[in-house]
Design an enzyme around this catalytic site. Sequence first.
Site, mmCIF file in Angstrom:
data_model
loop_
_atom_site.group_PDB
_atom_site.id
_atom_site.type_symbol
_atom_site.label_atom_id
_atom_site.label_comp_id
_atom_site.label_asym_id
_atom_site.label_seq_id
_atom_site.Cartn_x
_atom_site.Cartn_y
_atom_site.Cartn_z
ATOM 1 N N ASP A 118 0.830 -1.211 0.029
ATOM 2 C CA ASP A 118 -0.127 0.010 -0.089
ATOM 3 C C ASP A 118 0.777 1.361 -0.122
ATOM 4 O O ASP A 118 2.166 1.369 -0.046
ATOM 5 C CB ASP A 118 -0.850 0.145 1.137
ATOM 6 C CG ASP A 118 -2.351 0.398 0.801
ATOM 7 O OD1 ASP A 118 -2.489 1.194 -0.054
ATOM 8 O OD2 ASP A 118 -3.197 -0.053 1.648
ATOM 9 N N ASP A 167 -9.266 3.544 -3.534
ATOM 10 C CA ASP A 167 -10.363 2.294 -3.089
ATOM 11 C C ASP A 167 -11.656 2.731 -3.688
ATOM 12 O O ASP A 167 -12.156 3.484 -3.920
ATOM 13 C CB ASP A 167 -10.474 2.501 -1.718
ATOM 14 C CG ASP A 167 -8.960 2.077 -0.788
ATOM 15 O OD1 ASP A 167 -8.203 1.779 -1.607
ATOM 16 O OD2 ASP A 167 -9.034 1.925 0.527
#
Length: 699
Positions: free
Chosen positions: A190, A251
């Site tokens: 991430d 996201d």
Amino acid sequence: MPFGRTSVTHWTRPVVVQALILSLALAGLVALGGGRTPSAALDRTEPVAVTTNQVAVPSAPMGWASWNSFASSIDYNTIKAQADALVSSGMAAAGYKYVNIDDGWWQGARDSNGKIVTDESLFPGGMKAMADYIHSKGLKAGIYTDAGKQGCGYYFPTTKPAAPNTGSEGHYQQDMQTFQEWGFDFVKIDWCGGDKEGLDQETTYKAISAANDAAAAVTGHKLVLSFCEWGTGNPWNWGAGTAPMWRTSTDIIFWGGSPSSANMLANFDKTLHPSSQHTGYYNDPDMLMVGMNGFTAAQNRTHMSLWAISGAPLIAGNNLTTMSTTTRDILTNSEVVAIDQDARGLQGVKVAEDTKDLQVYSKVLSGTGKRAVLLLNRTSAAASITARWADLGLTTASASVRNVWTATNAGTSATSYTTSVPAGEAVLLTVSGTEAAGTTYEAESSSNTLAGTAANATCASCSNGSLVGWIGNSSANTLTFNNVNASASGVKLATIGYVNGDSTARKATLQVNGQQPTVVSFPPTGSWTTPGTVSVLVGMAKGSTNTLKFSNSTSWAPNLDAVLLQDIAGTNGNEIIGVGSNRCLDLAKNTIVNGTQLALWDCVGGHNQTFTSTSRGELAVYGNKCLDAYNSGTANGTKVIIWDCTGGTNQKWTVNSNGTITNNLSGLCLDAVNNGTANGTKLDLWTCNGGTNQKWTLN
């Protein structure tokens, strides 16, 4: 003929083009032994046959990830239950192999040597025991970290308190080796820490890729890397050759939120970078929301259709232990999965939008004349949508059509196929027709150039003693296909004929004109006398001055023979060329960010320089961004930018016979600022004055 022969000869013969077939000189393909130049290398006999051997490339990963349903509330039993359900539901048999443990498994503790310490109250026996259980089910195990010092759980805590030091920065190789030693097969990296620290995306992720390689040299167990920097650093420019998949957007759903069709469509739009996805490298629009509370079955089918036509990784995010039979059947639909996982590994492209928000996408599939076609209705009313065979790169001869979700044959149709699509939904089809003609460019031709210290040489020091074309063990070798013709600017299908007799893939860097280069992987073909093909989608400029340059720097490459170029007519558009500058309207580094101001740059025929004139008067780039007068400005100096196409008058333009392009809202001219002609000159609106900085040619 494979290049790398002892001489370069021009072949004069008619071009024979069959659907997705390259004319490969079978007798001349190089079989090696002991560093000798084989007699076959001197054979100039034309082949009797041609190859139809499309080599399967690694498919986009499929599996399940914990974040969408559980956030940080995960432990051994939670992951065990999902792994069990992946198998018992039939999803594993359908291809969903990865069980990916997302953020929350680790709270940041390290021992005195810097090695990760796991909370064994949550994961008894540690993460190796977790990976072992996943493997015992015949599945593959995935884990999570961050590129920065702190992970996302520190900056954005969900179901647990903020946990510091949950990133891998400063421990890249150590952590990659730890994950490998535990037995994990996949890692998602991430970007929360990297973003907060202002790290450079490309530099950071390439360092992590190198760390994975270095760790694998110790453990013998390389991880599949999933880069998750949300598209902020344009990973489509550098991801190929560095990782199998990279996120192209934020996201798709945030913790505590509900599935949204708007987010689904936004992530789909942002993942369309067709020249970047090929030979086992994939744009990733994020995890699936299929089966999560808030989506209907129709929305779930549309979601799967979008991901399938884009060839995206299929990582489910729903709770597998409670999913309905309907959800399971949607996720495991064999025809949909087959489109997504097609062995050619390409991405779908938009080929038509006759009416705003009624769109047609097409994906080239393995075989001859095979296409997947998505008819997408983004409006609030049912509407008929037409797919034209010519737009797909097929002839107008009759083609057979199959509706994938209803699993019914829709008959045979000449020229096109039309059907009604419900509001907000999509119809997914497969079409079997006849390939339109293309042009084959031979490696051994007087128009092509071969350069480098190892060119035309036998490589006695190679591990297999083979003749390896232009590559050898030098970094100075290239093969350039010159004078490549395109009838219009747009996306072309390039099918590359090659031979790779090694047991592993070889790589070469492809650069079209002066565009961003991309690393192409060439899987083994079986032997040094067995030809094969892989395919890429490339952007080209109208005319016969295009070039395709293959080169390498650090790795062995295959023998390349020829390239077949075929048009995908529905993608065709124009370069917008300044009369005074002879440079093109351009978006730097293929950026897709709304508000980016257009500038002049050398014309290279890339997607970022190809504009389509729509029936609504728009000039669209990338298929979904429109040339836009910033903030609906009407004053001199208003910036000309890109923005999502809205249908506004500030996004409508008139191309005039005197060479000017005027904005329909303001009446002002598209203008190169301060009469600039240099690369990087910005574009704005200005009162029309007849200057050459306000005159344009659409090519």
